[in-house]
Design an enzyme around this catalytic site. Structure first.
Site, short mmCIF file in Angstrom:
data_model
loop_
_atom_site.label_atom_id
_atom_site.label_comp_id
_atom_site.label_asym_id
_atom_site.label_seq_id
_atom_site.Cartn_x
_atom_site.Cartn_y
_atom_site.Cartn_z
N GLY A 95 0.89 -0.67 -0.45
CA GLY A 95 0.25 0.06 0.08
C GLY A 95 0.76 1.06 0.12
CB ALA A 102 3.69 1.00 -6.49
CB SER A 152 2.03 -4.73 7.04
OG SER A 152 2.48 -4.60 7.92
CB ALA A 179 10.23 15.70 -8.25
CE LYS A 225 10.76 17.75 -11.23
NZ LYS A 225 10.79 16.68 -11.09
N PRO A 268 13.77 21.74 -17.78
CG PRO A 268 12.95 23.23 -20.20
CD PRO A 268 14.50 22.41 -19.58
CG LEU A 287 10.09 1.40 -4.17
CD1 LEU A 287 10.27 1.56 -3.19
CD2 LEU A 287 11.54 1.97 -5.74
CB THR A 320 11.98 8.20 -13.80
OG1 THR A 320 13.20 7.62 -13.20
CG2 THR A 320 12.46 8.99 -14.87
CB ILE A 322 5.69 8.71 -9.71
CG1 ILE A 322 6.07 8.40 -7.62
CG2 ILE A 322 4.47 8.57 -9.98
CD1 ILE A 322 5.80 9.73 -6.84
C1 LIG Z 1 15.74 7.88 -1.98
C2 LIG Z 1 14.16 8.17 -2.56
C3 LIG Z 1 14.59 9.10 -3.56
C4 LIG Z 1 12.78 8.99 -4.42
N1 LIG Z 1 13.11 9.63 -4.81
C5 LIG Z 1 11.99 10.38 -6.43
C6 LIG Z 1 10.88 10.52 -6.55
O1 LIG Z 1 11.39 12.31 -6.55
N2 LIG Z 1 9.68 10.38 -7.64
C7 LIG Z 1 9.71 9.34 -7.80
O2 LIG Z 1 9.38 9.65 -8.71
N3 LIG Z 1 9.73 8.45 -7.27
C8 LIG Z 1 10.73 8.74 -6.25
N4 LIG Z 1 11.79 7.55 -5.65
C9 LIG Z 1 11.09 6.42 -6.00
C10 LIG Z 1 9.18 6.31 -4.89
O3 LIG Z 1 9.86 6.52 -3.04
C11 LIG Z 1 9.11 4.48 -5.31
O4 LIG Z 1 8.75 4.58 -6.59
C12 LIG Z 1 7.59 4.85 -4.63
O5 LIG Z 1 7.24 5.13 -2.96
C13 LIG Z 1 6.71 3.43 -4.79
O6 LIG Z 1 6.88 2.54 -3.68
P1 LIG Z 1 6.69 1.12 -3.62
O7 LIG Z 1 5.00 1.29 -3.17
O8 LIG Z 1 6.82 1.02 -4.97
O9 LIG Z 1 7.22 0.65 -2.22
P2 LIG Z 1 6.49 1.35 -0.42
O10 LIG Z 1 6.38 2.59 -0.72
O11 LIG Z 1 7.86 0.84 0.21
O12 LIG Z 1 5.61 -0.23 -0.04
C14 LIG Z 1 5.79 -0.81 0.08
C15 LIG Z 1 4.62 -2.31 0.70
O13 LIG Z 1 4.72 -3.10 0.86
C16 LIG Z 1 3.86 -3.61 1.75
N5 LIG Z 1 4.58 -4.80 2.72
C17 LIG Z 1 5.95 -5.20 1.83
N6 LIG Z 1 5.92 -6.41 2.82
C18 LIG Z 1 4.62 -6.63 3.53
C19 LIG Z 1 4.53 -8.24 4.22
N7 LIG Z 1 5.42 -9.02 4.39
N8 LIG Z 1 3.05 -7.63 4.15
C20 LIG Z 1 2.52 -7.16 3.80
N9 LIG Z 1 2.69 -5.68 3.61
C21 LIG Z 1 3.88 -5.88 3.49
C22 LIG Z 1 4.42 -2.21 2.83
O14 LIG Z 1 3.54 -2.38 3.96
C23 LIG Z 1 3.61 -1.23 1.74
O15 LIG Z 1 2.80 -0.76 1.81
C24 LIG Z 1 12.58 7.59 -4.91
C25 LIG Z 1 12.96 6.66 -4.03
C26 LIG Z 1 14.15 6.36 -2.50
C27 LIG Z 1 14.53 5.49 -2.23
#
Ligand SMILES: Cc1cc2nc3c(=O)[nH]c(=O)nc-3n(C[C@H](O)[C@H](O)[C@H](O)COP(=O)(O)OP(=O)(O)OC[C@H]3O[C@@H](n4cnc5c(N)ncnc54)[C@H](O)[C@@H]3O)c2cc1C
Length: 513
Positions: A12, A15, A39, A50, A78, A96, A333, A344, A346
């Site tokens: 949650g 993504a 969780s 961003a 932005k 830009p 991720l 890139t 999101i």
């Molecule tokens: C330093 C950094 C800077 C960034 N800056 C940018 C930016 O400026 N612009 C941009 O587009 N992107 C950026 N990103 C990428 C962006 O943060 C991610 O693409 C975005 O947050 C998506 O994350 P996610 O949903 O894939 O994973 P997460 O946010 O990690 O979510 C994972 C989910 O899985 C759940 N989960 C995991 N294991 C379990 C389990 N065993 N049981 C139940 N639930 C579980 C967690 O509870 C959570 O809800 C950045 C990333 C990093 C590391």
């Protein structure tokens, strides 16, 4: 008619909730029933502030009201990314969200600019970009409709609080009846014959069964990586950064309508202005600096007082070779990670959802859909990879080892070809699929210090003096139109933060006196 496909999203974060919002809004309930497992105890990565202009299309497609979303996420506008010290120490350019040149300039504007430079003008190409000049002036307004005026030549995106954006998406989904299951996944049940995923087994003892699974479990990649063993492709030979230290600071001073990224001794640092705070962080490589030194370098360089302790995130540049395997697609991720230099990630979530929707399976597993989805995602990832490498490779910084390493490394052939074409005569390859259009390549190629050796003969269509006069007029027009725009802070206050409106409007009125 078949029973609706049972879809289970694991995760949650941005993504997971973006996928849930899109699937539940855009696919009829007769086709699929969507549930999301997450969780609270594990939480989300919570960075990712961003975005790119494409996110507006995503939000529109699922019925999000822009101002409401911006208020809920403390968002700002932005217009691009300000690169400080990248080509060499002391250099600065904006990438830009918009073109260079006038409304009808077409893709060849830089050829005219190159001819002007040849004739002795020392014009910075950036002065011919409306978005760059607005960004530098801290001004914002919506682009004009149509394609006829200079203020229609740009687009915009948002900076927002990523955790609040995920919560916003969650509220939207729950209001539309989507079921959220709270708890930790302990194990995954697979079909012993096919290897397909059958169910998530929760710590609570619950069994969440499904036909199709969307892995949004973040860096853990619980389904695609851990269970289905999708192979990892390591790109760290080109993108050596492997750590990030995010740290928020107070919001002080002007609210800039751009992200700032500054080259550092072993990577780079970001600065992202939100309404309530400023996001900062250092992305660096442990091959060139150790973690403690990096924290020190970051803290020394911040403009504003910190609001929290810096935290450390580990990663490796690369991706799973296949994002769709068997009855599971990974988004975000869990499918791969490319550093946030060009915001890139999101976008990659969004485009993966947009590729998934038309290929959405009608039965549990169809290898043709899987292959097509993976082919499309290969293109997306590789285009972004090359564009990011360009920033590192094309530099003339000497003081730190990482920059010397990146300058001399061998780059992918696809990138080498692009740079050589541009170096020769300013030709920029345009492609139909994948991110970054020629105006983006142009900004970074020129910004990092590469000027074409020749301009194209078509640039000589007009007599030189006439062309120079037109370009001069264009520069002035851009400047005049930018001066008429409101300050970004007061625009935000009026549009997306009713409370602060009066304060900012008063402030601007005082400034104008
Ligand atoms: C330093 C950094 C800077 C960034 N800056 C940018 C930016 O400026 N612009 C941009 O587009 N992107 C950026 N990103 C990428 C962006 O943060 C991610 O693409 C975005 O947050 C998506 O994350 P996610 O949903 O894939 O994973 P997460 O946010 O990690 O979510 C994972 C989910 O899985 C759940 N989960 C995991 N294991 C379990 C389990 N065993 N049981 C139940 N639930 C579980 C967690 O509870 C959570 O809800 C950045 C990333 C990093 C590391």
């Amino acid at each position: 008619m078949n029973a609706p496909l049972e879809v289970v999203i694991l995760g949650g974060g941005t993504a997971g909730w973006m996928a849930a919002a899109a699937l539940s809004s855009l696919l009829p309930p007769t086709r699929c029933r969507v549930r999301l497992v997450e969780s609270d105890e594990i939480g989300i990565v919570g960075v990712g502030e961003a975005t790119l202009p494409h996110i507006k299309d995503f939000n529109n497609s699922i019925g999000v009201d822009e101002a409401e979303m911006m208020r809920a996420t403390n968002a700002t506008f932005k217009l691009g990314i300000d690169f400080v010290d990248w080509g060499y120490k002391g250099s600065r350019y904006v990438h830009p969200f918009g073109a260079h040149g006038g409304a009808n300039a077409g893709l060849g504007f830089h050829q005219l600019w190159r001819r002007a430079v040849d004739s002795g003008r020392d014009w910075d190409i950036q002065e011919f970009s409306f978005a760059v000049m607005a960004a530098r002036a801290n001004r914002f307004d919506f682009p004009a409709a149509g394609h006829r005026t200079i203020n229609s030549t740009f687009s915009y995106a948002y900076h927002f609080d990523a955790s609040l954006y995920a919560q916003f998406m969650r509220r939207l989904c729950e209001a539309r009846g989507l079921e959220r299951i709270e708890g930790k996944v302990r194990d995954v049940e697979q079909d012993p014959q096919t290897g397909d995923i059958r169910a998530l087994l929760m710590e609570s003892g619950e069994r969440v069964a499904g036909d199709f699974f969307i892995d949004c479990s973040g860096f853990r990649s619980l389904l695609l990586g851990s269970k289905l063993d999708a192979e990892w492709e390591d790109w760290s030979q080109w993108l050596p950064c492997d750590r990030a230290i995010p740290v928020p600071t107070e919001r002080v001073g002007d609210l800039t309508p751009y992200t700032r990224v500054t080259a550092m001794n072993a990577g780079w640092r970001w600065r992202i202005p939100l309404q309530h705070r400023t996001g900062n962080g250092y992305v660096f490589s442990t091959r060139f600096i150790d973690e403690d030194e990096a924290v020190e370098e970051l803290l020394q360089s911040l403009d504003e007082p910190t609001l929290a302790e810096p935290r450390l995130l580990r990663f490796q540049a690369g991706r799973r070779k296949t994002s769709w395997k068997r009855n599971c697609v990974a988004l975000g991720l869990s499918s791969g990670f490319l550093e946030p230099l060009e915001s890139t990630s999101i976008y990659l979530i969004q485009i993966a959802i947009m590729h998934l929707l038309p290929l959405f399976p009608t039965c549990v597993h169809d290898p043709r859909l899987e292959a097509e989805f993976n082919r499309r995602m290969d293109i997306e990832y590789e285009r972004i990879r090359d564009f990011l490498i360009l920033h590192y490779h094309l530099n003339s910084r000497d003081a730190a080892e990482i920059w010397r390493y990146c300058r001399s490394m061998e780059v992918p052939q696809s990138l080498h070809r692009k740079m050589e074409l541009f170096r020769h005569s300013g030709i920029i390859e345009s492609y139909k699929d994948g991110l970054f259009t020629p105006p983006s390549w142009l900004s970074v190629l020129v910004g990092q210090g590469l000027t074409p050796e020749h301009y194209h003969p078509l640039a000589e269509a007009q007599p030189l003096e006439r062309m120079l006069a037109d370009l001069d007029e264009l520069r002035l027009e851009i400047q005049e139109r930018v001066d008429e725009m409101p300050k970004h802070a007061s625009f935000i206050a009026r549009y997306a933060n009713a409370q602060a409106a009066s304060e900012a409007i008063l402030h601007e009125a005082e400034e104008r006196l």
